[in-house]
Design a protein around this motif. Sequence first.
Motif, PDB file in Angstrom:
ATOM      1  N   ALA A 134       2.939  10.166  -9.995  1.00 23.83           N
ATOM      2  CA  ALA A 134       1.981   9.784 -11.073  1.00 23.83           C
ATOM      3  C   ALA A 134       1.069  11.444 -10.648  1.00 23.83           C
ATOM      4  CB  ALA A 134       1.315   8.783 -10.741  1.00 23.83           C
ATOM      5  N   ILE A 135       0.719  11.694  -9.844  1.00 20.51           N
ATOM      6  CA  ILE A 135      -0.622  13.411  -9.634  1.00 20.51           C
ATOM      7  C   ILE A 135       0.393  14.130  -9.738  1.00 20.51           C
ATOM      8  CG2 ILE A 135      -1.960  14.389  -7.887  1.00 20.51           C
ATOM      9  CD1 ILE A 135      -1.949  11.679  -6.683  1.00 20.51           C
ATOM     10  N   LEU A 136       1.911  14.288  -9.189  1.00 20.25           N
ATOM     11  CA  LEU A 136       2.363  15.458  -9.170  1.00 20.25           C
ATOM     12  C   LEU A 136       3.086  15.339 -10.660  1.00 20.25           C
ATOM     13  CD1 LEU A 136       4.707  15.025  -6.642  1.00 20.25           C
ATOM     14  CD2 LEU A 136       3.093  16.348  -6.574  1.00 20.25           C
ATOM     15  N   LYS A 137       3.567  13.908 -11.585  1.00 15.32           N
ATOM     16  CA  LYS A 137       3.718  15.295 -12.707  1.00 15.32           C
ATOM     17  C   LYS A 137       2.459  15.356 -13.500  1.00 15.32           C
ATOM     18  CE  LYS A 137       5.183  12.038 -16.877  1.00 15.32           C
ATOM     19  NZ  LYS A 137       5.349  10.832 -17.052  1.00 15.32           N
TER      20      LYS A 137
ATOM     21  N   GLU B  38       0.899  -1.286   0.369  1.00 18.41           N
ATOM     22  CA  GLU B  38      -0.168   0.204  -0.296  1.00 18.41           C
ATOM     23  C   GLU B  38       1.133   1.003   0.097  1.00 18.41           C
ATOM     24  OE1 GLU B  38      -3.218   0.367  -0.393  1.00 18.41           O
ATOM     25  OE2 GLU B  38      -3.350  -1.561  -0.936  1.00 18.41           O
ATOM     26  N   ILE B  39       1.899   1.854   1.190  1.00 14.82           N
ATOM     27  CA  ILE B  39       2.649   2.388   0.508  1.00 14.82           C
ATOM     28  C   ILE B  39       3.632   2.925  -0.765  1.00 14.82           C
ATOM     29  CG2 ILE B  39       4.899   2.875   1.672  1.00 14.82           C
ATOM     30  CD1 ILE B  39       4.209   1.984   4.038  1.00 14.82           C
ATOM     31  N   LYS B  40       3.696   1.514  -1.409  1.00 16.24           N
ATOM     32  CA  LYS B  40       3.937   1.641  -2.461  1.00 16.24           C
ATOM     33  C   LYS B  40       3.540   2.367  -3.856  1.00 16.24           C
ATOM     34  CE  LYS B  40       8.560   0.687  -3.123  1.00 16.24           C
ATOM     35  NZ  LYS B  40       9.804   1.428  -3.882  1.00 16.24           N
ATOM     36  N   VAL B  41       2.076   1.569  -3.111  1.00 12.59           N
ATOM     37  CA  VAL B  41       1.260   2.543  -4.063  1.00 12.59           C
ATOM     38  C   VAL B  41       0.994   3.534  -3.969  1.00 12.59           C
ATOM     39  CG1 VAL B  41      -1.543   2.294  -5.001  1.00 12.59           C
ATOM     40  CG2 VAL B  41      -0.292  -0.098  -5.074  1.00 12.59           C
ATOM     41  N   ALA B  42       0.809   4.033  -2.892  1.00 10.66           N
ATOM     42  CA  ALA B  42       0.674   5.922  -2.180  1.00 10.66           C
ATOM     43  C   ALA B  42       1.728   6.495  -3.112  1.00 10.66           C
ATOM     44  CB  ALA B  42       0.233   5.761  -1.073  1.00 10.66           C
ATOM     45  N   GLN B  43       3.125   5.729  -2.873  1.00  8.19           N
ATOM     46  CA  GLN B  43       4.312   6.788  -3.544  1.00  8.19           C
ATOM     47  C   GLN B  43       4.102   6.191  -4.880  1.00  8.19           C
ATOM     48  OE1 GLN B  43       7.262   3.922  -1.844  1.00  8.19           O
ATOM     49  NE2 GLN B  43       7.470   5.748  -0.358  1.00  8.19           N
TER      50      GLN B  43
END
Length: 125
Positions: free
Chosen positions: A24-27, A14-19
């Motif tokens: 992706a959101i920042l990009k 879950e942490i990796k998915v969040a990262q």
Amino acid sequence: MVNDEVNNKAINIEIKVAQYSAKAILKAMKKIIEDADEKSQPLADYISEKRKTNSRKLKDMVKKGKLENIDEQIENKFYAFKDYAYRRKINWGFVRDKDTRLYINNTNYTKEMNNENWKRLEDLF
């Protein structure tokens, strides 16, 4: 003991998915800001205009056969699982159905299943 290990692994995934999601959101946000600047539009106006021209209901896309997977974070999850499986030496893959057959992919994520990354499950086992 086993439950704790499973819980820890799930939390790590879950942490990796969040990262990956955050990256992706920042990009995407940077790209939107750049596009608005190129058009010399205020950001709010640019977003409002884009939303009007590009909006489609996901339910409608699924019904029309244009979109099978409505999980918008699926690509991030794919690469998070791929990274986790590589580090833990786990055989894994995303499985989808197409024309009553199952296909698996564990290399590079693509939405289009006509890609060489999606292999028929029955051919592999």
